[in-house]
Design an enzyme around this catalytic site. Structure first.
Site, short mmCIF file in Angstrom:
data_model
loop_
_atom_site.label_atom_id
_atom_site.label_comp_id
_atom_site.label_asym_id
_atom_site.label_seq_id
_atom_site.Cartn_x
_atom_site.Cartn_y
_atom_site.Cartn_z
N TRP A 115 -0.97 -4.89 14.51
CA TRP A 115 -0.09 -4.97 13.53
C TRP A 115 -0.69 -4.26 12.33
CZ3 TRP A 115 -1.23 -11.13 13.81
CH2 TRP A 115 -0.63 -11.35 15.03
N ASP A 116 -1.78 -3.97 12.42
CA ASP A 116 -2.40 -3.05 11.14
C ASP A 116 -1.69 -1.56 11.21
OD1 ASP A 116 -5.65 -4.20 10.46
OD2 ASP A 116 -4.14 -3.52 9.17
N TYR A 117 -0.78 -1.45 10.45
CA TYR A 117 0.14 -0.26 10.47
C TYR A 117 0.27 0.43 11.63
CZ TYR A 117 -0.90 0.47 5.23
OH TYR A 117 -0.68 0.57 4.04
N CYS A 118 0.56 0.08 12.30
CA CYS A 118 1.15 0.78 13.36
C CYS A 118 2.02 -0.38 14.09
CB CYS A 118 0.18 1.21 14.57
SG CYS A 118 -1.47 0.66 14.29
N VAL B 155 0.79 -1.09 -0.04
CA VAL B 155 0.05 -0.04 -0.06
C VAL B 155 0.69 1.15 0.12
CG1 VAL B 155 -1.74 1.39 1.37
CG2 VAL B 155 -1.89 -1.11 1.12
#
Length: 307
Positions: free
Chosen positions: A174-177, A131
């Site tokens: 874990w989702d972007y951060c 992304v």
């Protein structure tokens, strides 16, 4: 000592002022911010609330990045988004430099789809990197993906418990951060950390809905005498309320509003009083019909397969 008392008095004033400003927002609704052209990642976008969030952000001309473990359903959502973009694809006019009117080419938002299992950190890391490379930096993240075990705790296999915790809780790290409660704790912890680090450009909104009629919890019911007053929420209503909160930087949204009272009472009432309240509402056994349906469906599948 006088300094401490003075600081305590200032804290009291700030708390009272917080109540005043919060109450004022109930009367005078703040204006929604524009998300046109901003990159919005939505996990679990292939169905349910994730799909509805995608359609709402598309109507606001956001650039959408859709994540889902199911490629087909994710592409179906993307096609719905493209249709919304097409309907919005009308020329915009503005005043010209010499008093005339000139036509401005309409903004062309895009939608990107990625297959990602948020329960696997490697999948999240690799997809996030794609992304960043293919779309750019993310402005808005809707952590929507979730699973339900459909078993009583003692009947739930270890693998399914781990899967539920990984998707509903760990994936938020874990989702972007117990999974969604862990997500709430994570939200509160990260919110305070962001405030302490004075990162004022980052806002978080915690969405706490009542039962949502998406089919995920089909059969889940509270006490029949109470149910007419607290029916399951329509997904469209739930998403519209959440969108309003997100676009006005509201820290937390409970739907319906009575859920605010429930959260407040849980923080001040003794545990046994909470138990009595749950039993009165039928909330302590609301999952039983749902579990029975899931168990019956599994037995029917086993019978069909000759197990």
């Amino acid at each position: 000592m006088m300094i401490i008392l003075a600081e305590f008095f200032v804290v009291i004033l700030k708390v009272l002022w917080a109540f005043v400003t919060a109450g004022a927002k109930w009367v005078v609704r703040p204006k929604e911010k524009s998300v046109a052209g901003q990159v919005c990642v939505i996990t679990g976008a292939g169905s349910g609330l994730g799909r509805l969030f995608a359609k709402e952000f598309a109507r606001r001309r956001a650039i959408l990045v859709l994540w889902d473990i199911n490629s087909q359903s994710n592409e179906e959502t993307a096609e719905m988004v493209r249709q919304i973009y097409h309907e919005l694809d009308t020329p915009i006019t503005k005043d010209g430099p010499v008093g005339g009117v000139e036509e401005v080419p309409p903004f062309q938002p895009q939608v990107y789809t990625y297959v990602c299992d948020v329960g696997k950190r490697e999948s999240v890391y690799s997809t996030a990197e794609k992304v960043r490379r293919e779309v750019g930096e993310v402005d808005i993240l809707i952590n929507n993906a979730g699973v339900v075990s459909g078993h009583h705790l003692l009947e739930c296999p270890d693998e399914l418990i781990e899967r539920t915790m990984v998707v509903n809780c760990h994936a938020h790290f874990w989702d972007y951060c117990a999974s969604k409660f862990g997500a709430i704790g994570f939200h509160e912890s990260l919110s305070h950390e962001l405030k302490a680090s004075e990162k004022d450009g980052i806002n978080m909104t915690l969405v706490c809905p009542y039962l949502v009629d998406t089919g995920m919890f089909k059969g889940c019911r509270i006490r029949k005498e109470i149910e007419p007053f607290l029916p399951p929420l329509k997904p469209e209503f739930c998403v519209k309320q959440a969108m309003r909160a997100i676009l006005t930087d509201q820290p937390m949204i409970c739907t319906p509003r009575i859920v605010y009272m429930v959260n407040f009472m849980k923080s001040i009432l003794p545990f046994e009083a909470i138990v009595c309240m749950y039993r009165f509402l039928g909330a302590d056994k609301c999952m039983y019909p749902f579990l029975a349906q899931r168990k019956e469906a599994m037995n029917n599948n086993e019978a069909k397969n000759g197990i």
